[in-house]
Design a protein around this motif. Structure first.
Motif, PDB file in Angstrom:
ATOM      1  N   TYR A 120       0.465  -1.023  -0.177  1.00  0.00           N
ATOM      2  CA  TYR A 120       0.004  -0.274   0.258  1.00  0.00           C
ATOM      3  C   TYR A 120       1.090   0.891   0.451  1.00  0.00           C
ATOM      4  CZ  TYR A 120       0.270  -0.993   5.161  1.00  0.00           C
ATOM      5  OH  TYR A 120       1.561  -1.075   6.161  1.00  0.00           O
ATOM      6  N   ALA A 121       0.297   2.660  -0.009  1.00  0.00           N
ATOM      7  CA  ALA A 121       1.332   3.368  -0.013  1.00  0.00           C
ATOM      8  C   ALA A 121       0.915   4.309   1.188  1.00  0.00           C
ATOM      9  CB  ALA A 121       0.663   4.656  -1.284  1.00  0.00           C
ATOM     10  N   VAL A 122       1.716   4.998   1.738  1.00  0.00           N
ATOM     11  CA  VAL A 122       1.103   5.289   2.555  1.00  0.00           C
ATOM     12  C   VAL A 122       1.778   6.988   2.630  1.00  0.00           C
ATOM     13  CG1 VAL A 122       2.493   6.400   5.323  1.00  0.00           C
ATOM     14  CG2 VAL A 122       2.526   4.028   4.177  1.00  0.00           C
ATOM     15  N   GLU A 123       1.278   7.861   2.608  1.00  0.00           N
ATOM     16  CA  GLU A 123       1.835   9.298   2.282  1.00  0.00           C
ATOM     17  C   GLU A 123       1.533  10.448   3.976  1.00  0.00           C
ATOM     18  OE1 GLU A 123      -0.022  11.704  -0.676  1.00  0.00           O
ATOM     19  OE2 GLU A 123      -0.386  12.761   0.005  1.00  0.00           O
ATOM     20  N   LEU A 124       2.084  10.927   4.264  1.00  0.00           N
ATOM     21  CA  LEU A 124       2.519  12.006   5.575  1.00  0.00           C
ATOM     22  C   LEU A 124       2.141  13.462   4.740  1.00  0.00           C
ATOM     23  CD1 LEU A 124       5.316  11.092   7.356  1.00  0.00           C
ATOM     24  CD2 LEU A 124       3.533  10.369   7.574  1.00  0.00           C
ATOM     25  N   ARG A 125       1.819  14.145   6.046  1.00  0.00           N
ATOM     26  CA  ARG A 125       1.523  15.625   5.189  1.00  0.00           C
ATOM     27  C   ARG A 125       1.285  16.480   6.516  1.00  0.00           C
ATOM     28  NH1 ARG A 125      -0.260  17.033   0.585  1.00  0.00           N
ATOM     29  NH2 ARG A 125      -0.485  15.922  -1.286  1.00  0.00           N
ATOM     30  N   ALA A 126       1.888  17.826   6.197  1.00  0.00           N
ATOM     31  CA  ALA A 126       1.222  18.569   7.738  1.00  0.00           C
ATOM     32  C   ALA A 126       1.918  19.932   7.098  1.00  0.00           C
ATOM     33  CB  ALA A 126       2.851  18.285   9.135  1.00  0.00           C
ATOM     34  N   PRO A 127       1.850  21.371   7.875  1.00  0.00           N
ATOM     35  CA  PRO A 127       2.688  22.012   7.093  1.00  0.00           C
ATOM     36  C   PRO A 127       4.054  21.829   6.957  1.00  0.00           C
ATOM     37  CG  PRO A 127       0.551  22.670   9.342  1.00  0.00           C
ATOM     38  CD  PRO A 127       1.078  21.265   9.038  1.00  0.00           C
ATOM     39  N   GLY A 128       4.579  22.208   5.218  1.00  0.00           N
ATOM     40  CA  GLY A 128       5.329  22.087   5.112  1.00  0.00           C
ATOM     41  C   GLY A 128       6.330  20.976   4.380  1.00  0.00           C
ATOM     42  N   GLU A 158       5.611   2.379  -1.801  1.00  0.00           N
ATOM     43  CA  GLU A 158       5.085   1.046  -1.613  1.00  0.00           C
ATOM     44  C   GLU A 158       5.927   0.200  -0.392  1.00  0.00           C
ATOM     45  OE1 GLU A 158       4.773  -2.897  -4.188  1.00  0.00           O
ATOM     46  OE2 GLU A 158       4.450  -1.042  -4.886  1.00  0.00           O
ATOM     47  N   VAL A 159       4.980  -0.024   0.175  1.00  0.00           N
ATOM     48  CA  VAL A 159       4.448   0.143   1.763  1.00  0.00           C
ATOM     49  C   VAL A 159       4.195  -1.734   1.513  1.00  0.00           C
ATOM     50  CG1 VAL A 159       4.531  -0.183   3.921  1.00  0.00           C
ATOM     51  CG2 VAL A 159       4.570   1.956   2.552  1.00  0.00           C
ATOM     52  N   VAL A 160       5.886  -2.288   2.445  1.00  0.00           N
ATOM     53  CA  VAL A 160       4.847  -4.253   1.766  1.00  0.00           C
ATOM     54  C   VAL A 160       4.675  -4.019   3.934  1.00  0.00           C
ATOM     55  CG1 VAL A 160       6.002  -6.308   1.484  1.00  0.00           C
ATOM     56  CG2 VAL A 160       6.137  -4.141   0.245  1.00  0.00           C
ATOM     57  N   PRO A 162      11.752   4.886   3.386  1.00  0.00           N
ATOM     58  CA  PRO A 162      11.952   4.306   2.296  1.00  0.00           C
ATOM     59  C   PRO A 162      13.585   4.256   2.471  1.00  0.00           C
ATOM     60  CG  PRO A 162      11.660   6.553   1.369  1.00  0.00           C
ATOM     61  CD  PRO A 162      11.481   6.309   2.921  1.00  0.00           C
ATOM     62  N   TRP A 163      13.717   2.612   1.754  1.00  0.00           N
ATOM     63  CA  TRP A 163      15.368   2.692   1.526  1.00  0.00           C
ATOM     64  C   TRP A 163      15.904   3.085   2.169  1.00  0.00           C
ATOM     65  CZ3 TRP A 163      13.303   6.186  -1.698  1.00  0.00           C
ATOM     66  CH2 TRP A 163      12.577   5.691  -2.445  1.00  0.00           C
ATOM     67  N   PRO A 164      15.965   2.562   4.392  1.00  0.00           N
ATOM     68  CA  PRO A 164      16.871   2.570   5.036  1.00  0.00           C
ATOM     69  C   PRO A 164      18.583   2.744   4.492  1.00  0.00           C
ATOM     70  CG  PRO A 164      15.458   0.908   5.665  1.00  0.00           C
ATOM     71  CD  PRO A 164      15.197   1.324   3.995  1.00  0.00           C
TER      72      PRO A 164
END
Length: 113
Positions: free
Chosen positions: A3-11, A18-20, A75-77
């Motif tokens: 699934y996809a993960v999206e983070l949003r915050a001011p700025g 591709e989170v598995v 991603p890609w740690p």
């Protein structure tokens, strides 16, 4: 499960397409359900992560009955030049936390809330 993960915050806007998540013994829904069940609080920090550690969630309990889950994308740690982004969402320990757990369960499993 992918699934996809999206983070949003001011700025801030960060997305990993591709989170598995391998569903072994403890998935994200189990972790969030446990946080919701412990609405009276706990000491320290609790955490969950995908096997690849590209998504981690840590949570603390604060006075006044609030839970602070911190959502971290990495991603890609192990890659050189990788990036990390984190957002903390403060929720009421009772109904708001239970609602989040139910919404995530519905998204990941299709189970009704």
């Amino acid at each position: 499960m992918h699934y996809a993960v999206e983070l949003r915050a001011p700025g801030l806007a960060a997305r990993v397409d591709e989170v598995v998540a391998w569903i072994w013994d403890r998935d994200l829904t189990t972790f969030l359900d446990a946080l919701a069940a412990d609405y009276r609080g706990w000491d320290g920090e609790r955490g969950w992560q995908t096997n690849d550690r590209d998504l981690t969630v840590s949570a603390v309990f604060r006075s006044g009955g609030h839970v602070g889950p911190t959502w971290t994308l990495r991603p890609w740690p192990r890659a050189a030049g990788g990036w990390t982004a984190s957002v903390t969402t403060w929720l009421e320990a009772g109904e708001q936390m239970a609602s989040l757990a139910a919404h995530v369960r519905h998204f990941l499993t299709g189970e009704q809330q």
